[in-house]
Structures are given as C-alpha cells and as structure tokens.
Design an enzyme around this catalytic site. Sequence first.
Site, short mmCIF file in Angstrom:
data_model
loop_
_atom_site.label_atom_id
_atom_site.label_comp_id
_atom_site.label_asym_id
_atom_site.label_seq_id
_atom_site.Cartn_x
_atom_site.Cartn_y
_atom_site.Cartn_z
N LYS A 140 -33.68 12.99 21.52
CA LYS A 140 -33.36 11.59 21.27
C LYS A 140 -34.26 10.65 22.06
O LYS A 140 -34.42 9.48 21.68
CB LYS A 140 -31.89 11.32 21.59
CG LYS A 140 -30.90 12.20 20.81
CD LYS A 140 -31.21 12.28 19.34
CE LYS A 140 -30.24 13.13 18.52
NZ LYS A 140 -30.08 14.54 18.91
N TYR A 168 -19.25 22.31 13.11
CA TYR A 168 -19.96 21.66 14.21
C TYR A 168 -19.34 22.00 15.57
O TYR A 168 -18.13 21.85 15.77
CB TYR A 168 -19.94 20.14 14.01
CG TYR A 168 -20.65 19.39 15.11
CD1 TYR A 168 -22.02 19.22 15.09
CD2 TYR A 168 -19.94 18.86 16.19
CE1 TYR A 168 -22.67 18.55 16.12
CE2 TYR A 168 -20.58 18.18 17.22
CZ TYR A 168 -21.95 18.03 17.17
OH TYR A 168 -22.59 17.37 18.18
N TYR A 211 -26.67 23.01 19.27
CA TYR A 211 -27.84 22.78 18.39
C TYR A 211 -28.87 23.89 18.50
O TYR A 211 -29.11 24.64 17.55
CB TYR A 211 -28.49 21.43 18.75
CG TYR A 211 -27.62 20.25 18.47
CD1 TYR A 211 -27.59 19.65 17.22
CD2 TYR A 211 -26.81 19.70 19.47
CE1 TYR A 211 -26.80 18.54 16.97
CE2 TYR A 211 -26.00 18.60 19.23
CZ TYR A 211 -26.00 18.02 17.97
OH TYR A 211 -25.21 16.94 17.72
#
Length: 334
Positions: free
Chosen positions: A51, A262, A288
């Site tokens: 990010k 998730y 992830y």
Amino acid sequence: MQTPLDQQPRAALGFFPTPLTELARLSRYMGGPRILMKRDDQTGLALGGNKTRKLEYLVGAALAEGCDSLITGGAAQSNHCRQTAAAAAASGLACHLVLGGAAPEMPDGNLLLDQLLGAQIHWSGDLRKGERIPEIAEQLRAAGRKPYIVPYGGSNAVGALGYANAATELKQQLDEQNIQIDRMLFASSSGGTQAGLIVGAHQSALNCEVVGIAIDKDEASDGPYPEHLCQLANETAALLGIDQRFDPSAVFLQDQFTGEGYGVVGDLERRAVKLLATQEGVLLDPVYTGRAMGGLLQLIDQGIFAKDETLLFWHTGGAPALFPYASSLITTGH
Ligand SMILES: *Cc1c(COP(=O)(O)O)cnc(C)c1O
C-alpha cells in the site's frame, strides 16, 4: 525525460527501489523452477507493504487538493489501514479508519500499530470494506475538516499508479542483472496492485504474464473481479494518457485458492508461511502472501510451470498480522 507518471503529484513515503532477491533454496527444495522475489514488504513505511506505493500517489493528490485528513477503511487487521495511518502521520494529516468488527480488549498486530500511529478508529461491525467511509467523511466536512477519501485497499486509478511505476522499477533491475522473467505472481484482492502491474508491464515491455492469485471469493456486489481489474487497468492507462486499452484476455487470475474465505488460514497458508520461513528466513503473512505463495507452491506441485521458467513473486507485506494469527499458524499435534 519526464514521463506522464513523473508529472503526477507524489509524496515520498517509502524507500525505493525495493530489493530483488533470488529464492534459490526454495527453488531447489521444490525441484525448480527459478523463483525470484521482489521485496515490497520492505517499502519501509511503518513495517512496509504494497500500500505504500499506492499511498505515495494518493497522499500526493490529497496534499495537492489541500486536504487536512485521510479517511479509509478495511478489516481490523488491514495492512492498508496501518500504512495509511503511517502515511498520514508522516505527512502531517489526521487519519480516520473505518474498521470491521468491534474494539478488542487489547489491540494487537496492525490494529496496535494503527493506534500507535495516532489514527482515530470508527468500528463498523460486519462492514469490513469501508462501506461507512462516505458517512464518516460527511461528519468530518460538517465539522469543518477537509477529508481525502482513500478508497478501500487504495485501489483506484491514482493508487494503481504506484504499481505502474513499480513495474518500471522492476524492469530496470531485471535489465541490470540481465534477467528475463516469464511470469510474475502476487496476492490480488482490491485490484490496484494487479491493475497497475498490467499497465506498467505493458508500458515497460516486461513481456511476462501478470498473474494475480485471488484472495477473496468473488462477491457479486461489485461485479466479477476480472472485469473490475480490466476496468481499473483502463482507468489507470487513461490517467497516464496511454492509448492502450486492455480486455479480459490481459487479466490472468488464479481463483481456486480462496479456501474458507478471506482471512481464514488453512493448510495451504500454513505450508507456505512455514516453508518460506525455514528455507529462506522470509516472513510471509497469513492472509495475503501466505495464500498466494501457497497457491504458487501448489501450481508448482501440479507441474504447471516448466522447470526452466523464471517466476517472480511479489512479496506484498503483511507480516504484522502474523502475531494476531498465532493460534491458526501454530497447530497442536505438529
Ligand atoms: C492489500 C494487500 C494485497 C492485495 O493488494 P490489492 O492491490 O488490494 O489487490 C496483497 N498483500 C498484502 C499483504 C496486502 O496488504
């Protein structure tokens, strides 16, 4: 020479270029192919991650517009929210985070860091994708503030510029070392990383397949994920004044590794986290990179890649979440 990318407002938040390394021991353990790793877990901003690259352009835009606060949202253990909190602190902006769930008794992992970084947290129960951002933004405006909305995962065309740029950075490193890669693989969730890489790989002529490994099950609310990726890639290209338009044939997505959904850690993620730690001394994350690398290892097991191929895995960060996931990473009886 100035490129259209150089003309976009950009805040300096990370340390670039990130290292490009060789996972020789893992590759030998698996019996090939050659595996490189691009260390975007080492972008440098408050424990790093992907990010940071997006936030350089998003915060650049916020400052150019004269905003005084950032607002974004995500899951309680969001790496994106933690990096946004750090970006705000480093830029003299206030930060509001709209997080799924409820306040725990004692914060851990990314949530602990959010609080240390001075973010104000708005708990929002079942909504973990920043659904309440517009509402909080309206409250801030009513109080005379000028909030800049950072979208979920930092994934709009402005944020995706970070990964268009990352592809150029990688191309330069590969050229210097005289390496040609056949495919790059990475965790793909809100899409900014993949869309940016699609555009950047095309622009810098990387000549490799850009393969996202889906982390979320496709949720019907915002349409099929490959179409979303295609649209975001085209918006990013348009922002850069590039004529190229991408169609779904440019979107490679492996979507068979989403398991129980998730953030639910299973054998796939445990194997990858453990193997990278013990073979390479590299820490993945449970949500992830553990899932994406687990998928990559399974594809290698299945003989999908030729032994003489060169693969590149983007380590997109996330290790702060290892701590709150301790109980699902260390299983009894192992
Ligand atoms: C957000 C995130 C991703 C996914 O990137 P997107 O651009 O949202 O697709 C991958 N890895 C980590 C560690 C992340 O925090």
